[in-house]
Design a protein around this motif. Structure first.
Motif, PDB file in Angstrom:
ATOM      1  N   LYS A 151       3.782   6.314  -1.069  1.00  0.00           N
ATOM      2  CA  LYS A 151       2.565   7.381  -2.325  1.00  0.00           C
ATOM      3  C   LYS A 151       3.977   5.939  -3.359  1.00  0.00           C
ATOM      4  O   LYS A 151       3.232   5.839  -5.107  1.00  0.00           O
ATOM      5  N   LEU A 152       5.006   5.723  -3.350  1.00  0.00           N
ATOM      6  CA  LEU A 152       6.082   5.212  -3.935  1.00  0.00           C
ATOM      7  C   LEU A 152       4.788   3.352  -3.664  1.00  0.00           C
ATOM      8  O   LEU A 152       5.205   2.919  -5.122  1.00  0.00           O
ATOM      9  N   LEU A 153       5.268   2.635  -2.996  1.00  0.00           N
ATOM     10  CA  LEU A 153       4.234   1.928  -2.205  1.00  0.00           C
ATOM     11  C   LEU A 153       2.893   1.884  -3.607  1.00  0.00           C
ATOM     12  O   LEU A 153       2.804   0.339  -3.946  1.00  0.00           O
ATOM     13  N   VAL A 154       2.324   2.529  -3.280  1.00  0.00           N
ATOM     14  CA  VAL A 154       0.728   2.519  -4.176  1.00  0.00           C
ATOM     15  C   VAL A 154       1.387   2.536  -5.130  1.00  0.00           C
ATOM     16  O   VAL A 154       0.429   1.748  -6.226  1.00  0.00           O
ATOM     17  N   GLN A 155       1.906   3.274  -6.070  1.00  0.00           N
ATOM     18  CA  GLN A 155       2.906   2.605  -7.533  1.00  0.00           C
ATOM     19  C   GLN A 155       2.995   1.566  -7.739  1.00  0.00           C
ATOM     20  O   GLN A 155       2.253   1.092  -8.372  1.00  0.00           O
ATOM     21  N   GLN A 156       3.470   1.177  -7.171  1.00  0.00           N
ATOM     22  CA  GLN A 156       4.291  -0.324  -7.462  1.00  0.00           C
ATOM     23  C   GLN A 156       3.369  -1.200  -7.111  1.00  0.00           C
ATOM     24  O   GLN A 156       2.754  -2.053  -8.651  1.00  0.00           O
ATOM     25  N   SER A 157       2.625  -1.099  -6.787  1.00  0.00           N
ATOM     26  CA  SER A 157       1.236  -2.075  -6.335  1.00  0.00           C
ATOM     27  C   SER A 157      -0.087  -1.712  -7.096  1.00  0.00           C
ATOM     28  O   SER A 157      -0.783  -2.908  -7.575  1.00  0.00           O
ATOM     29  N   ALA A 158      -0.438  -0.639  -7.580  1.00  0.00           N
ATOM     30  CA  ALA A 158      -1.057  -0.836  -9.161  1.00  0.00           C
ATOM     31  C   ALA A 158      -0.578  -1.596 -10.118  1.00  0.00           C
ATOM     32  O   ALA A 158      -1.375  -2.050 -10.556  1.00  0.00           O
ATOM     33  N   GLU A 159       0.398  -1.224 -10.414  1.00  0.00           N
ATOM     34  CA  GLU A 159       1.404  -2.031 -11.841  1.00  0.00           C
ATOM     35  C   GLU A 159       0.882  -3.568 -11.544  1.00  0.00           C
ATOM     36  O   GLU A 159       0.718  -4.632 -12.663  1.00  0.00           O
ATOM     37  N   GLU A 160       1.426  -4.125 -10.378  1.00  0.00           N
ATOM     38  CA  GLU A 160       0.733  -5.067 -10.313  1.00  0.00           C
ATOM     39  C   GLU A 160      -0.563  -6.037  -9.597  1.00  0.00           C
ATOM     40  O   GLU A 160      -0.353  -7.249  -9.530  1.00  0.00           O
TER      41      GLU A 160
END
Length: 280
Positions: A81-90
């Motif tokens: 979930k944390l990885l998805v949030q970070q990837s969405a921003e990038e």
């Protein structure tokens, strides 16, 4: 005969009507099977698949494994979930989450495998054969005092011992050096186990033999040669004690009957009571 006439004489089999499929019943069967499979347990070492109900010790172990797996899954989901949030921003792509199974150490695999064999195979077998459901290892010391004189008679040569004969034969055949090699001793190990008392029973019997005969130097080299006093205690007196304990447990009339029980229960003892625990 013409081919047309032969065809007229042929009798075609009647068409067999296909049974109607009960789709509801098929769906129910599939769902029930899947539900039961969820409750099944597969050993991570031998891959044997088992279905409930399970004995309480095994059920506790299975529950602990499931709890560990659930915690591991939550950890993976949280990280993803944390990885998805970070990837969405990038603006990066993230692969869908595929949950991994938690790893189980080789030692834990062996513990689990041993547990289900003990609870589902050996204990029911022991119950069927009449072995004690619980062995009071703490009572061995007092019980041995009642037949101490019989063990003295074995040491003094007043009573024959098949275990002593076997040990002496091995030393005579191989020589003392080869008889003490690990492979030779391992080959004879099960023969000297005290039946269903197992390794744990051997340990407690040796503790009492140490107090009875070794600390006082009563069991000296002159009485035990070519065996050392400790070898004599382990290879002769431990199984002789096992015979007498089993004779008491089953209220048998002689040691020959106890010997039969001891031989057939040695595998049971080596599995069920393999570990040495402190006396309570």
């Amino acid at each position: 005969m013409s081919s047309r006439n032969r065809l007229k004489k042929l009798v075609l089999p009647s068409r067999i009507s296909k049974p109607k499929l009960d789709l509801k019943q098929i769906a129910k069967t599939v769902i029930d099977k899947e539900a039961s499979n969820e409750e099944d347990f597969e050993c991570p070492l031998c891959f044997e698949r088992m279905s409930p109900p399970f004995p309480r010790p095994l059920q506790r172990l299975i529950d602990a494994l499931k709890k560990n797996e659930e915690a591991f899954n939550r950890e993976q989901e949280s990280k993803h979930k944390l990885l998805v949030q970070q990837s969405a921003e990038e603006g990066a792509f993230v692969a869908p989450l595929v949950l991994l199974k938690p790893g189980i150490s080789e030692n834990d695999q062996q513990v689990i495998c041993r547990m289900h064999k003990v609870e589902l195979v050996m204990k029911p077998l022991g119950k069927k054969r009449g072995y004690p459901a619980q062995v009071d290892f703490a009572a061995i010391d007092d019980r041995m005092k009642h037949f101490k004189q019989e063990l003295v008679d074995v040491i003094e040569g007043k009573q024959e011992s098949l275990f002593l004969t076997n040990a002496l034969d091995v030393h005579k055949e191989l020589g003392s050096v080869k008889a003490r090699q690990a492979t030779s001793m391992m080959n004879r190990f099960e023969e000297t186990l005290p039946g269903y008392y197992g390794n744990r029973g051997s340990h407690y019997i040796m503790e009492t033999l140490n107090e009875m005969f070794l600390k006082s130097n009563y069991l000296d080299k002159n009485k035990t040669k070519p065996l050392t006093p400790i070898e004599y205690a382990q290879q002769v007196l431990v199984p002789e004690t096992g015979l007498r304990l089993i004779k008491q447990d089953f209220n048998l009339t002689n040691l020959q009957e106890a010997s039969k029980v001891m031989k057939e229960s040695s595998e049971y003892g080596s599995i069920v009571y393999s570990k040495i625990k402190k006396k309570e």
